[in-house]
Motif scaffolding. Structure first.
Motif, mmCIF file in Angstrom:
data_model
loop_
_atom_site.group_PDB
_atom_site.id
_atom_site.type_symbol
_atom_site.label_atom_id
_atom_site.label_comp_id
_atom_site.label_asym_id
_atom_site.label_seq_id
_atom_site.Cartn_x
_atom_site.Cartn_y
_atom_site.Cartn_z
ATOM 1 N N LEU A 123 -13.430 -6.872 -2.397
ATOM 2 C CA LEU A 123 -11.975 -6.887 -2.471
ATOM 3 C C LEU A 123 -11.366 -5.973 -1.414
ATOM 4 O O LEU A 123 -11.704 -4.794 -1.327
ATOM 5 C CB LEU A 123 -11.521 -6.437 -3.860
ATOM 6 N N LEU A 124 -10.444 -6.530 -0.624
ATOM 7 C CA LEU A 124 -9.724 -5.742 0.368
ATOM 8 C C LEU A 124 -8.377 -5.267 -0.161
ATOM 9 O O LEU A 124 -7.986 -4.118 0.068
ATOM 10 C CB LEU A 124 -9.515 -6.568 1.641
ATOM 11 N N SER A 125 -7.645 -6.152 -0.848
ATOM 12 C CA SER A 125 -6.344 -5.780 -1.392
ATOM 13 C C SER A 125 -5.959 -6.742 -2.500
ATOM 14 O O SER A 125 -6.436 -7.874 -2.562
ATOM 15 C CB SER A 125 -5.270 -5.793 -0.300
ATOM 16 N N ALA A 126 -5.089 -6.278 -3.397
ATOM 17 C CA ALA A 126 -4.563 -7.096 -4.494
ATOM 18 C C ALA A 126 -3.095 -6.743 -4.685
ATOM 19 O O ALA A 126 -2.735 -5.574 -4.812
ATOM 20 C CB ALA A 126 -5.345 -6.841 -5.786
ATOM 21 N N LYS A 127 -2.249 -7.777 -4.708
ATOM 22 C CA LYS A 127 -0.814 -7.575 -4.869
ATOM 23 C C LYS A 127 -0.276 -8.528 -5.921
ATOM 24 O O LYS A 127 -0.725 -9.665 -6.042
ATOM 25 C CB LYS A 127 -0.088 -7.784 -3.544
ATOM 26 N N SER A 128 0.696 -8.058 -6.669
ATOM 27 C CA SER A 128 1.364 -8.860 -7.689
ATOM 28 C C SER A 128 2.829 -8.995 -7.308
ATOM 29 O O SER A 128 3.480 -8.000 -6.971
ATOM 30 C CB SER A 128 1.236 -8.203 -9.069
ATOM 31 N N ARG A 129 3.332 -10.222 -7.382
ATOM 32 C CA ARG A 129 4.726 -10.467 -7.007
ATOM 33 C C ARG A 129 5.482 -11.101 -8.165
ATOM 34 O O ARG A 129 5.049 -12.105 -8.733
ATOM 35 C CB ARG A 129 4.795 -11.386 -5.787
ATOM 36 N N GLN A 130 6.603 -10.496 -8.524
ATOM 37 C CA GLN A 130 7.522 -11.045 -9.520
ATOM 38 C C GLN A 130 8.907 -11.090 -8.902
ATOM 39 O O GLN A 130 9.511 -10.048 -8.661
ATOM 40 C CB GLN A 130 7.524 -10.205 -10.791
ATOM 41 N N GLY A 131 9.373 -12.312 -8.628
ATOM 42 C CA GLY A 131 10.633 -12.448 -7.904
ATOM 43 C C GLY A 131 10.482 -11.899 -6.506
ATOM 44 O O GLY A 131 9.594 -12.290 -5.762
ATOM 45 N N ALA A 133 10.066 -8.594 -5.998
ATOM 46 C CA ALA A 133 9.343 -7.322 -6.114
ATOM 47 C C ALA A 133 7.846 -7.539 -5.923
ATOM 48 O O ALA A 133 7.244 -8.384 -6.576
ATOM 49 C CB ALA A 133 9.608 -6.698 -7.480
ATOM 50 N N VAL A 134 7.248 -6.759 -5.002
ATOM 51 C CA VAL A 134 5.819 -6.842 -4.717
ATOM 52 C C VAL A 134 5.181 -5.494 -5.030
ATOM 53 O O VAL A 134 5.660 -4.452 -4.571
ATOM 54 C CB VAL A 134 5.562 -7.216 -3.247
ATOM 55 N N GLN A 135 4.109 -5.518 -5.821
ATOM 56 C CA GLN A 135 3.445 -4.293 -6.236
ATOM 57 C C GLN A 135 1.981 -4.324 -5.822
ATOM 58 O O GLN A 135 1.300 -5.335 -5.992
ATOM 59 C CB GLN A 135 3.543 -4.122 -7.751
ATOM 60 N N ASN A 136 1.491 -3.213 -5.282
ATOM 61 C CA ASN A 136 0.072 -3.083 -4.953
ATOM 62 C C ASN A 136 -0.708 -2.761 -6.224
ATOM 63 O O ASN A 136 -0.495 -1.716 -6.848
ATOM 64 C CB ASN A 136 -0.128 -1.982 -3.907
ATOM 65 N N VAL A 137 -1.614 -3.666 -6.631
ATOM 66 C CA VAL A 137 -2.358 -3.487 -7.882
ATOM 67 C C VAL A 137 -3.866 -3.431 -7.614
ATOM 68 O O VAL A 137 -4.671 -3.712 -8.503
ATOM 69 C CB VAL A 137 -2.028 -4.620 -8.884
ATOM 70 N N THR A 138 -4.244 -3.041 -6.403
ATOM 71 C CA THR A 138 -5.659 -3.025 -6.029
ATOM 72 C C THR A 138 -6.493 -2.177 -6.981
ATOM 73 O O THR A 138 -7.626 -2.539 -7.333
ATOM 74 C CB THR A 138 -5.817 -2.504 -4.589
ATOM 75 N N ASP A 139 -5.958 -1.048 -7.424
ATOM 76 C CA ASP A 139 -6.715 -0.140 -8.290
ATOM 77 C C ASP A 139 -7.007 -0.739 -9.667
ATOM 78 O O ASP A 139 -7.873 -0.237 -10.383
ATOM 79 C CB ASP A 139 -5.961 1.179 -8.472
ATOM 80 N N ALA A 140 -6.311 -1.795 -10.048
ATOM 81 C CA ALA A 140 -6.525 -2.409 -11.357
ATOM 82 C C ALA A 140 -7.678 -3.415 -11.346
ATOM 83 O O ALA A 140 -8.077 -3.899 -12.414
ATOM 84 C CB ALA A 140 -5.256 -3.097 -11.834
#
Length: 206
Positions: A123-131, A133-140
């Motif tokens: 895994l290089l990166s993980a992002k969650s998008r709602q509308g 708003a974009v959040q970095n969730v890699t640590d999850a």
């Protein structure tokens, strides 16, 4: 248009030419490049409501023909993965970037082939998008994933190839976490997806 329709049509159109060709017998190792589109999602007990999300993949491969019928092919691919989740009127997207390293065994039938093997993913990166708003969730999410690959394809003697592939994860991508009640939660969300690829062996005729 469905992203896999053009590749499926190409396989049908090239079928007569492929059946008329016989791969060369001598074992050899060839370097190749590949790229294509993906449809990925989550599978598992916690994956209710997850839908497919489109992405891309590209990278390099090395194909070693060990007999007239069998070859071994490791690959290193940059892969976009993720899913779409719809809950009522609300929707969100998960976007992941991975380096996939599949190790495939291919069985050849003329210029057609079937392939299968294990896959390691970083895994290089993980992002969650709602509308908006974009959040970095890699640590999850876990930094690595293990899975399997299976597919079918067409390999012409001029080096050009087309492939359809399915891949699935063997464990949840989500890290265990503590709930507000102090219990450990382990959501079952496993990567899964389809890939359609075009590739070319650049080291010579197959």
């Amino acid at each position: 248009m469905h992203p896999f329709f053009p590749l499926g049509a190409a396989l049908v159109l090239f079928a007569p030419a492929a059946l008329a060709q016989t791969p060369e017998a001598p074992p050899r190792t060839l370097l190749g490049l590949k790229a294509g589109s993906s449809l990925t999602t989550f599978r598992g007990a916690a994956a209710e409501g997850q839908r497919y999300k489109a992405g891309l993949h590209f990278g390099v491969l090395v194909n070693t023909r060990i007999s007239r019928r069998v070859s071994i092919q490791p690959e290193v691919l940059y892969s976009q993965k993720g899913s779409r989740l719809t809950e009522g009127a609300a929707s969100s997207q998960n976007r992941f970037s991975y380096v996939d390293v599949p190790l495939l065994a291919r069985v050849h039938f003329g210029c057609f082939y079937a392939e299968a093997g294990p896959q390691y993913s970083l895994l290089l990166s993980a992002k969650s998008r709602q509308g908006e708003a974009v959040q970095n969730v890699t640590d999850a999410f876990r930094t690595s994933d293990f899975g399997y690959v299976g597919g079918l394809g067409l390999q012409l003697r001029n080096g050009l190839g087309l492939g359809l592939r399915y891949h699935g994860g063997l464990r949840s991508t989500v890290r265990p976490y503590l709930t507000t009640g102090g219990r450990t939660a382990r959501p079952d969300l496993r990567n899964a997806g389809l890939q359609a690829s075009v590739f070319y062996l650049i080291s010579g005729r197959y």
